[in-house]
Design a protein around this motif. Sequence first.
Motif, PDB file in Angstrom:
ATOM      1  N   ASN A  92       0.824  -1.198   0.000  1.00  0.00           N
ATOM      2  CA  ASN A  92       0.000   0.000   0.000  1.00  0.00           C
ATOM      3  C   ASN A  92       0.866   1.260   0.000  1.00  0.00           C
ATOM      4  N   PHE A  93       0.221   2.413   0.020  1.00  0.00           N
ATOM      5  CA  PHE A  93       0.941   3.672  -0.092  1.00  0.00           C
ATOM      6  C   PHE A  93       1.969   3.846   1.019  1.00  0.00           C
ATOM      7  N   LEU A  94       1.580   3.571   2.264  1.00  0.00           N
ATOM      8  CA  LEU A  94       2.493   3.759   3.382  1.00  0.00           C
ATOM      9  C   LEU A  94       3.646   2.757   3.342  1.00  0.00           C
ATOM     10  N   GLN A  95       3.341   1.517   2.969  1.00  0.00           N
ATOM     11  CA  GLN A  95       4.403   0.511   2.850  1.00  0.00           C
ATOM     12  C   GLN A  95       5.415   0.916   1.786  1.00  0.00           C
ATOM     13  N   ASN A  96       4.921   1.402   0.658  1.00  0.00           N
ATOM     14  CA  ASN A  96       5.819   1.845  -0.407  1.00  0.00           C
ATOM     15  C   ASN A  96       6.640   3.060   0.017  1.00  0.00           C
ATOM     16  N   LEU A  97       6.033   3.944   0.797  1.00  0.00           N
ATOM     17  CA  LEU A  97       6.748   5.109   1.296  1.00  0.00           C
ATOM     18  C   LEU A  97       7.929   4.677   2.156  1.00  0.00           C
ATOM     19  N   VAL A  98       7.694   3.703   3.036  1.00  0.00           N
ATOM     20  CA  VAL A  98       8.770   3.193   3.891  1.00  0.00           C
ATOM     21  C   VAL A  98       9.839   2.514   3.048  1.00  0.00           C
ATOM     22  N   PHE A  99       9.415   1.700   2.072  1.00  0.00           N
ATOM     23  CA  PHE A  99      10.379   1.013   1.208  1.00  0.00           C
ATOM     24  C   PHE A  99      11.314   1.998   0.501  1.00  0.00           C
ATOM     25  N   HIS A 100      10.718   3.022  -0.125  1.00  0.00           N
ATOM     26  CA  HIS A 100      11.494   3.866  -1.036  1.00  0.00           C
ATOM     27  C   HIS A 100      12.158   5.066  -0.351  1.00  0.00           C
ATOM     28  N   LYS A 101      11.602   5.530   0.747  1.00  0.00           N
ATOM     29  CA  LYS A 101      12.154   6.714   1.402  1.00  0.00           C
ATOM     30  C   LYS A 101      13.004   6.388   2.628  1.00  0.00           C
ATOM     31  N   PHE A 102      12.652   5.326   3.343  1.00  0.00           N
ATOM     32  CA  PHE A 102      13.311   5.068   4.613  1.00  0.00           C
ATOM     33  C   PHE A 102      14.136   3.771   4.642  1.00  0.00           C
ATOM     34  N   MET A 103      13.912   2.867   3.698  1.00  0.00           N
ATOM     35  CA  MET A 103      14.641   1.602   3.724  1.00  0.00           C
ATOM     36  C   MET A 103      15.617   1.480   2.560  1.00  0.00           C
ATOM     37  N   TYR A 104      15.117   1.319   1.343  1.00  0.00           N
ATOM     38  CA  TYR A 104      15.969   0.984   0.204  1.00  0.00           C
ATOM     39  C   TYR A 104      16.172   2.172  -0.732  1.00  0.00           C
ATOM     40  N   SER A 105      16.342   3.351  -0.145  1.00  0.00           N
ATOM     41  CA  SER A 105      16.494   4.574  -0.940  1.00  0.00           C
ATOM     42  C   SER A 105      17.816   4.624  -1.702  1.00  0.00           C
ATOM     43  N   LYS A 106      18.775   3.773  -1.322  1.00  0.00           N
ATOM     44  CA  LYS A 106      20.081   3.763  -1.984  1.00  0.00           C
ATOM     45  C   LYS A 106      20.220   2.606  -2.981  1.00  0.00           C
ATOM     46  N   GLN A 107      19.110   1.968  -3.341  1.00  0.00           N
ATOM     47  CA  GLN A 107      19.188   0.776  -4.172  1.00  0.00           C
ATOM     48  C   GLN A 107      19.853   1.045  -5.523  1.00  0.00           C
ATOM     49  N   ALA A 108      19.402   2.072  -6.234  1.00  0.00           N
ATOM     50  CA  ALA A 108      19.975   2.373  -7.554  1.00  0.00           C
ATOM     51  C   ALA A 108      21.450   2.750  -7.424  1.00  0.00           C
ATOM     52  N   TYR A 109      21.784   3.509  -6.413  1.00  0.00           N
ATOM     53  CA  TYR A 109      23.173   3.918  -6.175  1.00  0.00           C
ATOM     54  C   TYR A 109      24.044   2.696  -5.926  1.00  0.00           C
ATOM     55  N   TYR A 110      23.552   1.788  -5.090  1.00  0.00           N
ATOM     56  CA  TYR A 110      24.334   0.598  -4.745  1.00  0.00           C
ATOM     57  C   TYR A 110      24.483  -0.328  -5.949  1.00  0.00           C
ATOM     58  N   GLU A 111      23.438  -0.481  -6.736  1.00  0.00           N
ATOM     59  CA  GLU A 111      23.535  -1.347  -7.914  1.00  0.00           C
ATOM     60  C   GLU A 111      24.555  -0.793  -8.912  1.00  0.00           C
ATOM     61  N   ASP A 112      24.669   0.532  -8.990  1.00  0.00           N
ATOM     62  CA  ASP A 112      25.701   1.134  -9.835  1.00  0.00           C
ATOM     63  C   ASP A 112      27.092   0.764  -9.310  1.00  0.00           C
ATOM     64  N   GLN A 113      27.256   0.755  -7.993  1.00  0.00           N
ATOM     65  CA  GLN A 113      28.526   0.342  -7.403  1.00  0.00           C
ATOM     66  C   GLN A 113      28.813  -1.126  -7.726  1.00  0.00           C
ATOM     67  N   LEU A 114      27.788  -1.973  -7.623  1.00  0.00           N
ATOM     68  CA  LEU A 114      27.981  -3.395  -7.896  1.00  0.00           C
ATOM     69  C   LEU A 114      28.423  -3.619  -9.343  1.00  0.00           C
ATOM     70  N   GLU A 115      27.841  -2.871 -10.273  1.00  0.00           N
ATOM     71  CA  GLU A 115      28.242  -3.009 -11.672  1.00  0.00           C
ATOM     72  C   GLU A 115      29.709  -2.627 -11.865  1.00  0.00           C
ATOM     73  N   LYS A 116      30.140  -1.575 -11.182  1.00  0.00           N
ATOM     74  CA  LYS A 116      31.538  -1.154 -11.289  1.00  0.00           C
ATOM     75  C   LYS A 116      32.475  -2.169 -10.631  1.00  0.00           C
ATOM     76  N   MET A 117      31.968  -2.880  -9.632  1.00  0.00           N
ATOM     77  CA  MET A 117      32.785  -3.875  -8.937  1.00  0.00           C
ATOM     78  C   MET A 117      32.902  -5.182  -9.710  1.00  0.00           C
ATOM     79  N   GLY A 118      31.945  -5.449 -10.631  1.00  0.00           N
ATOM     80  CA  GLY A 118      32.053  -6.666 -11.432  1.00  0.00           C
ATOM     81  C   GLY A 118      30.817  -7.536 -11.489  1.00  0.00           C
ATOM     82  N   LEU A 119      29.632  -6.950 -11.304  1.00  0.00           N
ATOM     83  CA  LEU A 119      28.385  -7.714 -11.396  1.00  0.00           C
ATOM     84  C   LEU A 119      28.299  -8.409 -12.754  1.00  0.00           C
TER      85      LEU A 119
END
Length: 425
Positions: free
Chosen positions: A92-119
């Motif tokens: 729901n809206f609140l669950q998604n808010l927690v996911f994207h703003k308070f929990m996994y907000s660095k997901q895209a940033y981290y995946e970029d790091q993983l690609e540079k490391m050798g994903l």
Amino acid sequence: MYLTPEQTAILQGAKGDTLAKVMKTLVMYGEIFGADKMVPVTSRYNHLVTSFGLKALGPVYDLMNRLIESGAVSTQKFSADPRPLDPNVPANFLQNLVFHKFMYSKQAYYEDQLEKMGLMDPDAFSCACYLEEMGNRPRKGDVLSWAESSAVVYANSVLGARCNRNSGIMDLMGSIAGCVPHFGLLTDEGRKATWIVRVETSQKPEAQLLGSAIGMKVMEEVPYVLGLDAWLGTELSDDACAYLKDFGAATASNGAVGLYHIDNLTPEAKEQGRSLIAEGAQVYVIDDAELQRVRESYPVVWKKPDAQPKLCFVGCPHLSLAQLIEWTQNIEAGLRASGHRQVLMPTVLTTAPAVKKAFERTEYAQRLSQTGVILSCICPLMYMNNPLCASMPVITSSNKLRTYSTARYHTESEILALITKGGDR
């Protein structure tokens, strides 16, 4: 600990300060466990357990940047554990808010790091990286630097590779340095069984339940299982491997098992037989009553124990292609028998991205979609880490998910009945 001249040079800074620190970390890790030397990592690919861009993991991102900037990237391409988010999984809206703003907000940033490391690939995210479609299946005897518990126990037991239960990030360190400390499950002595488990059930035991019982009994030790070959056969067929995948994940999460031997079935047990059993091994007998006792010992942690479930997860660890087809057929049969057209609660089957693509090339993908089931590559554990999701009554056939979350365990047949026929929990 003995180090080769090359390893000593790295430790002393011959290849830079950052790589020296990586080697020092590995040496200190090995010394804690009494390692006698460092041995080369021989697998073609590595696997990382840390796949989620949690906002709180700032030190991990700083470490990754330091490694990338200094050129101390992985010597192997690698896969990683599943992504934590999927917009197709109900939230729901609140669950998604927690996911994207308070929990996994660095997901895209981290995946970029993983690609540079050798994903290996932008979609190389699965806890079951060893599935054939994923392309990261170690060979017998390979030395690995893995940390994902369900993958480590499968690689050790079913594939005959060698890997300790490492911690997250330590798996990356071994891949960067190209070597790991020699102790524990990398040694012949460490692979000896200190428990004999006799399976004396009247029918084929539920993989997740049997694994749970063994894991809670032997903890981090190595069990040698007698009697299971009567139900699985003596060849590692697709069905046997799927069973052992789920069985092993339960031993590793409900206990801390990193290796098991199945008499007449797993590679080392077929080659060495009961000579793998250490002198003085303890004995654990599992019959129907013992499985029932273990099942009844599971705590119910829902706020309302009699609540009707609102969501179902199947596939932790990720389902194989054969399992997806079997679940599709069983769900269809269950719906026909009950007179329903679609499942009666939101149901998510999870699998590896490459397996999902293979499944979508079959006729079963459309058939599964028509049942209302959602097919995802998400990590159910990462979904349940959201406190707003943890408060929901969620059911699962995974003993791993049950152990690490508030999800409630049911056998596969019970899950099938609940999602196709409804009724009591």
